[in-house]
Design a protein around this motif. Sequence first.
Motif, mmCIF file in Angstrom:
data_model
loop_
_atom_site.group_PDB
_atom_site.id
_atom_site.type_symbol
_atom_site.label_atom_id
_atom_site.label_comp_id
_atom_site.label_asym_id
_atom_site.label_seq_id
_atom_site.Cartn_x
_atom_site.Cartn_y
_atom_site.Cartn_z
ATOM 1 N N LEU A 156 7.935 0.372 8.544
ATOM 2 C CA LEU A 156 7.271 -0.127 7.338
ATOM 3 C C LEU A 156 6.731 1.016 6.487
ATOM 4 C CD1 LEU A 156 5.469 -3.251 8.801
ATOM 5 C CD2 LEU A 156 7.416 -3.227 7.238
ATOM 6 N N ARG A 157 6.286 2.070 7.125
ATOM 7 C CA ARG A 157 5.841 3.243 6.352
ATOM 8 C C ARG A 157 7.014 3.828 5.572
ATOM 9 N NH1 ARG A 157 5.762 8.836 7.225
ATOM 10 N NH2 ARG A 157 4.138 9.911 6.005
ATOM 11 N N THR A 158 8.151 3.983 6.221
ATOM 12 C CA THR A 158 9.326 4.514 5.532
ATOM 13 C C THR A 158 9.700 3.636 4.343
ATOM 14 O OG1 THR A 158 10.222 5.598 7.498
ATOM 15 C CG2 THR A 158 11.796 4.995 5.781
ATOM 16 N N ASP A 180 9.013 -5.337 -2.634
ATOM 17 C CA ASP A 180 8.062 -6.067 -1.786
ATOM 18 C C ASP A 180 8.670 -6.276 -0.399
ATOM 19 O OD1 ASP A 180 5.576 -7.169 -1.411
ATOM 20 O OD2 ASP A 180 5.989 -9.044 -2.445
ATOM 21 N N VAL A 181 9.140 -5.177 0.174
ATOM 22 C CA VAL A 181 10.016 -5.255 1.344
ATOM 23 C C VAL A 181 9.303 -5.830 2.563
ATOM 24 C CG1 VAL A 181 11.585 -3.974 2.841
ATOM 25 C CG2 VAL A 181 11.321 -3.289 0.454
ATOM 26 N N ALA A 182 8.053 -5.456 2.766
ATOM 27 C CA ALA A 182 7.345 -5.956 3.943
ATOM 28 C C ALA A 182 7.265 -7.479 3.925
ATOM 29 C CB ALA A 182 5.940 -5.355 4.010
ATOM 30 N N ARG A 183 7.170 -8.070 2.746
ATOM 31 C CA ARG A 183 7.203 -9.530 2.637
ATOM 32 C C ARG A 183 8.625 -10.045 2.826
ATOM 33 N NH1 ARG A 183 5.124 -14.236 0.777
ATOM 34 N NH2 ARG A 183 6.536 -15.567 -0.440
ATOM 35 N N ALA A 184 9.584 -9.398 2.176
ATOM 36 C CA ALA A 184 10.962 -9.889 2.182
ATOM 37 C C ALA A 184 11.510 -10.042 3.593
ATOM 38 C CB ALA A 184 11.850 -8.961 1.369
ATOM 39 N N ILE A 185 11.228 -9.092 4.473
ATOM 40 C CA ILE A 185 11.839 -9.141 5.799
ATOM 41 C C ILE A 185 11.253 -10.247 6.666
ATOM 42 C CG2 ILE A 185 12.508 -6.713 5.755
ATOM 43 C CD1 ILE A 185 10.139 -6.116 7.613
ATOM 44 N N VAL A 241 0.871 -1.173 0.000
ATOM 45 C CA VAL A 241 0.000 0.000 0.000
ATOM 46 C C VAL A 241 0.909 1.224 0.000
ATOM 47 C CG1 VAL A 241 -1.780 1.279 1.217
ATOM 48 C CG2 VAL A 241 -1.824 -1.230 1.215
ATOM 49 N N GLU A 242 0.845 1.975 -1.064
ATOM 50 C CA GLU A 242 1.719 3.145 -1.175
ATOM 51 C C GLU A 242 1.214 4.290 -0.311
ATOM 52 O OE1 GLU A 242 1.799 4.323 -5.218
ATOM 53 O OE2 GLU A 242 2.321 2.328 -5.960
ATOM 54 N N PRO A 243 2.113 5.112 0.209
ATOM 55 C CA PRO A 243 1.677 6.328 0.898
ATOM 56 C C PRO A 243 1.020 7.291 -0.081
ATOM 57 C CG PRO A 243 4.066 6.287 0.665
ATOM 58 C CD PRO A 243 3.575 4.949 0.212
ATOM 59 N N ASP A 244 0.051 8.047 0.394
ATOM 60 C CA ASP A 244 -0.702 8.952 -0.480
ATOM 61 C C ASP A 244 0.182 10.010 -1.131
ATOM 62 O OD1 ASP A 244 -3.043 7.614 0.113
ATOM 63 O OD2 ASP A 244 -3.638 9.012 1.707
ATOM 64 N N ASP A 245 1.250 10.377 -0.448
ATOM 65 C CA ASP A 245 2.098 11.454 -0.974
ATOM 66 C C ASP A 245 3.342 10.927 -1.673
ATOM 67 O OD1 ASP A 245 3.381 10.503 1.284
ATOM 68 O OD2 ASP A 245 4.025 12.491 1.977
ATOM 69 N N PHE A 246 3.328 9.671 -2.123
ATOM 70 C CA PHE A 246 4.513 9.066 -2.745
ATOM 71 C C PHE A 246 5.052 9.923 -3.888
ATOM 72 C CE2 PHE A 246 6.633 6.383 -5.850
ATOM 73 C CZ PHE A 246 7.452 5.569 -5.080
ATOM 74 N N ASP A 247 4.201 10.296 -4.825
ATOM 75 C CA ASP A 247 4.675 11.047 -5.990
ATOM 76 C C ASP A 247 5.170 12.435 -5.593
ATOM 77 O OD1 ASP A 247 4.202 9.095 -8.094
ATOM 78 O OD2 ASP A 247 2.077 9.398 -7.680
ATOM 79 N N ASP A 248 4.465 13.094 -4.711
ATOM 80 C CA ASP A 248 4.902 14.419 -4.268
ATOM 81 C C ASP A 248 6.224 14.329 -3.508
ATOM 82 O OD1 ASP A 248 2.681 15.594 -5.378
ATOM 83 O OD2 ASP A 248 1.549 15.667 -3.490
ATOM 84 N N VAL A 303 8.470 -2.083 -5.961
ATOM 85 C CA VAL A 303 7.149 -2.330 -6.539
ATOM 86 C C VAL A 303 6.454 -1.012 -6.849
ATOM 87 C CG1 VAL A 303 4.858 -3.277 -6.067
ATOM 88 C CG2 VAL A 303 6.899 -4.604 -5.490
ATOM 89 N N ALA A 304 6.566 -0.040 -5.958
ATOM 90 C CA ALA A 304 5.956 1.270 -6.206
ATOM 91 C C ALA A 304 6.583 1.938 -7.428
ATOM 92 C CB ALA A 304 6.101 2.162 -4.976
ATOM 93 N N PHE A 305 7.900 1.855 -7.551
ATOM 94 C CA PHE A 305 8.540 2.423 -8.736
ATOM 95 C C PHE A 305 8.131 1.659 -9.991
ATOM 96 C CE2 PHE A 305 11.678 3.721 -5.405
ATOM 97 C CZ PHE A 305 11.426 5.084 -5.489
#
Length: 320
Positions: free
Chosen positions: A244-246, A213-218, A18-25, A253-255
């Motif tokens: 996890l937010r950071t 997919d870092v949250a899964r990887a760890i 789940v991407e943060p809402d301000d990812f692009d900004d 995946v987001a990129f």
Amino acid sequence: MYLDLAEPQLWAHTSALVEPDDFDDFWASTLAEGRAASGAPQVRRVHTPLTTVDVWDVTFGGFGGDPVRAWYRRPAGVDADLPVVVQFIGYGGGRGEPTDNLLWASAGYAHLYVDSRGQGSGWSRGDTPDPWGTGPQSPGVMTRGIEDPSTYYYRRLLADAALAVDAARALPGVDPDRVAVVGGSQGGAMALAAGALATDVGAVVAHVPFLCDVARAITITDAKPFGEVVEYLRVHRDTDERVLRTLSYVDGVAFSRRGTAPARFAVALMDPVVPPSTVVAAHQAWQGPKELRVWRYNGHEAGGPVDDREAVEFVATALA
């Protein structure tokens, strides 16, 4: 030994990121600040015993205008503007010596080999400091500043990657309309970020890309660098939500959800460092033309020299 999902579940895997809402900004402002603080790259010829490749020492402005070092190599005696390959380095490594890494220049490309800030004392030497103090961390750079996306190490490193594309286009003897970004492991993560954040990249090569997919990887590997996050959370027990937010701001995946250039991924099914499902998740998310090279019986080395050769062939086709 396979350590991750079995087929066919592996090939169907998609990330729950789940991407943060301000990812692009967040990334637009990060790169705008870097560009505002950076001038033209500084280029100095380096004399070497090589007869087929010429080398220059480059310094360009990265995150916040911080100086980042790189080697610029190109075929000797060629005056024409050449397509340029911007290459990023695996975890712990640095740009090494001017006579290293001659593949891309030998194949006829201009080649910018970008140092990794604050690394380069593991398996090859680096020359770029990371001047930001960011609090406690597990050994390594994976958890440096990890409780806040604004202070996180990978914000700086991935910004360096995108800004390296700007620098490459400004180098003498480069065709700015034909740019590829390439790397393996951490370098693959940087290639995905640069391919999504930089403008009009013509090809992306990401071999066993880390930081996807870092949250899964760890939760499925204790190998480092992902294991550094687990070490940190074992001690800083109340920080997992912030951490996890950071990490969601730097997840490949987001990129990939924003990447449109032709892309070549490689995945190794016996990789204990970068779980194959995390690479598959990034490949699934990539929005442009893409291919996935599968190495069933390899670990983190993946295809090694075969991947290198096939990457050269892929870039030649994409930038033709």
